[in-house]
Design a protein around this motif. Structure first.
Motif, short mmCIF file in Angstrom:
data_model
loop_
_atom_site.label_atom_id
_atom_site.label_comp_id
_atom_site.label_asym_id
_atom_site.label_seq_id
_atom_site.Cartn_x
_atom_site.Cartn_y
_atom_site.Cartn_z
N THR A 51 23.17 1.57 26.93
CA THR A 51 23.11 3.02 27.15
C THR A 51 23.73 3.48 28.47
N GLY A 52 23.95 2.55 29.39
CA GLY A 52 24.49 2.93 30.69
C GLY A 52 23.41 3.31 31.70
N ARG A 53 22.14 3.15 31.33
CA ARG A 53 21.04 3.44 32.26
C ARG A 53 19.88 2.49 31.95
N GLU A 54 19.13 2.16 32.98
CA GLU A 54 17.96 1.31 32.80
C GLU A 54 16.72 2.14 32.50
N TYR A 55 16.64 3.34 33.13
CA TYR A 55 15.46 4.18 32.98
C TYR A 55 15.88 5.63 32.74
N ARG A 73 14.06 12.93 39.99
CA ARG A 73 13.58 12.19 41.14
C ARG A 73 13.56 13.06 42.40
N GLU A 74 14.52 13.96 42.53
CA GLU A 74 14.51 14.88 43.67
C GLU A 74 13.31 15.82 43.61
N TYR A 75 12.99 16.28 42.41
CA TYR A 75 11.84 17.16 42.24
C TYR A 75 10.54 16.39 42.53
N ILE A 76 10.49 15.15 42.10
CA ILE A 76 9.32 14.31 42.38
C ILE A 76 9.17 14.11 43.89
N ARG A 77 10.28 13.86 44.58
CA ARG A 77 10.22 13.67 46.03
C ARG A 77 9.71 14.93 46.73
N GLU A 78 10.15 16.09 46.27
CA GLU A 78 9.67 17.35 46.83
C GLU A 78 8.17 17.51 46.59
N THR A 79 7.71 17.09 45.43
CA THR A 79 6.28 17.17 45.12
C THR A 79 5.48 16.26 46.04
N CYS A 80 5.97 15.05 46.26
CA CYS A 80 5.29 14.10 47.15
C CYS A 80 5.15 14.65 48.56
N ALA A 81 6.14 15.43 49.00
CA ALA A 81 6.11 15.98 50.34
C ALA A 81 5.03 17.06 50.49
N VAL A 100 -2.40 -5.65 45.88
CA VAL A 100 -2.24 -4.28 46.36
C VAL A 100 -1.22 -4.28 47.49
N LYS A 101 -0.22 -3.41 47.38
CA LYS A 101 0.87 -3.41 48.35
C LYS A 101 1.42 -2.00 48.53
N THR A 102 2.17 -1.80 49.60
CA THR A 102 2.91 -0.56 49.77
C THR A 102 4.27 -0.73 49.11
N ASN A 103 4.78 0.36 48.59
CA ASN A 103 6.10 0.32 47.98
C ASN A 103 6.82 1.62 48.32
N TYR A 104 8.05 1.74 47.87
CA TYR A 104 8.88 2.87 48.29
C TYR A 104 9.45 3.61 47.09
N PHE A 105 9.86 4.82 47.36
CA PHE A 105 10.20 5.78 46.31
C PHE A 105 11.13 5.21 45.25
N ASP A 106 12.24 4.64 45.67
CA ASP A 106 13.23 4.16 44.70
C ASP A 106 12.70 3.05 43.81
N ASN A 107 11.70 2.33 44.26
CA ASN A 107 11.12 1.25 43.44
C ASN A 107 10.12 1.77 42.42
N VAL A 108 9.27 2.70 42.82
CA VAL A 108 8.19 3.12 41.92
C VAL A 108 8.63 4.14 40.89
N PHE A 109 9.76 4.84 41.13
CA PHE A 109 10.18 5.86 40.18
C PHE A 109 11.40 5.46 39.35
N ASN A 110 11.65 4.15 39.24
CA ASN A 110 12.57 3.65 38.21
C ASN A 110 11.78 3.56 36.92
N VAL A 111 11.60 4.70 36.25
CA VAL A 111 10.69 4.80 35.12
C VAL A 111 11.28 5.72 34.05
N ASP A 112 10.62 5.75 32.90
CA ASP A 112 11.05 6.61 31.79
C ASP A 112 10.21 7.87 31.65
N ALA A 113 9.01 7.87 32.22
CA ALA A 113 8.14 9.04 32.17
C ALA A 113 7.21 9.01 33.36
N VAL A 114 6.80 10.19 33.82
CA VAL A 114 5.97 10.26 35.02
C VAL A 114 5.09 11.51 34.96
N ALA A 115 3.88 11.40 35.53
CA ALA A 115 2.99 12.54 35.67
C ALA A 115 2.28 12.45 37.02
#
Length: 225
Positions: free
Chosen positions: A27-31, A38-46, A112-127
């Motif tokens: 398909t040309g994409r993994e997720y 992702r930009e909108y999600i980042r704005e929400t996190c802020a 249990v660990k800390t992680n970063y934006f680009d790792n946790v939001f390589n996904v197909d759906a989010v809430a």
């Protein structure tokens, strides 16, 4: 011995198994969550602290967890004399929280660990969810303690047996519950999250999708492809 065997199979065979690269070749994409999403999600996190639920279509654990949702609901359905809505497959398979706009705390196979934006939001759906019984100001106050407790759990082992009674090891969704339980008094937690606890008592366990299902939580944003 049985616990160690389950942990070995879960951590070394089940958790790593995915076919994201095959999807990319086809398909040309993994997720499916887009760059704009992702930009909108980042704005929400802020804007504050949220509880996040995600789904990865190409990960084996997703389907095992969603089937578990169905089986837990099915057993509860028959225990209660087939009263209520028919059981269904779950949707979300992972839960975590954000400490700020780029730092996240989650329980994964490594613990249990800390992680970063680009790792946790390589996904197909989010809430993104917040407690429905707390005002924005109240949640802003409680969420500071919520994050502190999550940080204190960093380094804890992952609970492959999903034992809600043992807080020394936690799964992703157990981490969320532990942080909620300890960021306020026991009496206040029982009042604010009585529906969640009733659902846990009914299903006799807890999964990420149960947060989405429970009316103790309000969905702030949701992206489902």
């Amino acid at each position: 011995m049985i616990k160690k065997l389950i942990q070995f199979i879960s951590f070394h065979f089940i958790s790593p198994f995915n076919w994201a690269r095959i999807k990319f070749l086809l398909t040309g994409r993994e997720y499916d969550v887009t760059a704009q999403d992702r930009e909108y999600i980042r704005e929400t996190c802020a804007q504050g602290v949220y509880m996040w639920l995600t789904r990865r279509e190409t990960h084996l654990t997703t389907y095992l967890i969603t089937v578990s949702d169905y089986l837990l609901a099915l057993m509860a359905y028959y225990r209660e004399g087939r009263i209520g809505s028919n059981p269904k497959l779950g949707f979300y398979s992972h839960a975590f929280l954000n400490a700020d706009s780029d730092t996240f705390i989650e329980a994964v196979a490594q613990g249990v660990k800390t992680n970063y934006f680009d790792n946790v939001f390589n996904v197909d759906a989010v809430a993104a969810l917040i407690p429905s019984s707390l005002s924005p100001l109240e949640w802003s106050m409680f969420s500071k303690k919520f994050v502190e407790i999550a940080k204190s759990k960093v380094g804890s082992r992952y609970d492959a047996l999903f034992n809600l009674k043992d807080e020394t090891e936690v799964s992703c969704i157990e981490l969320i519950r532990v942080c909620l339980r300890h960021c306020m008094s026991e009496a206040e937690y029982s009042l604010r999250f009585k529906n969640l606890e009733a659902l846990i008592a009914q299903r006799r366990n807890l999964t990420p999708d149960m947060l989405r299902e429970c009316k103790d939580f309000t969905v702030v944003i949701e992206m489902r492809r």
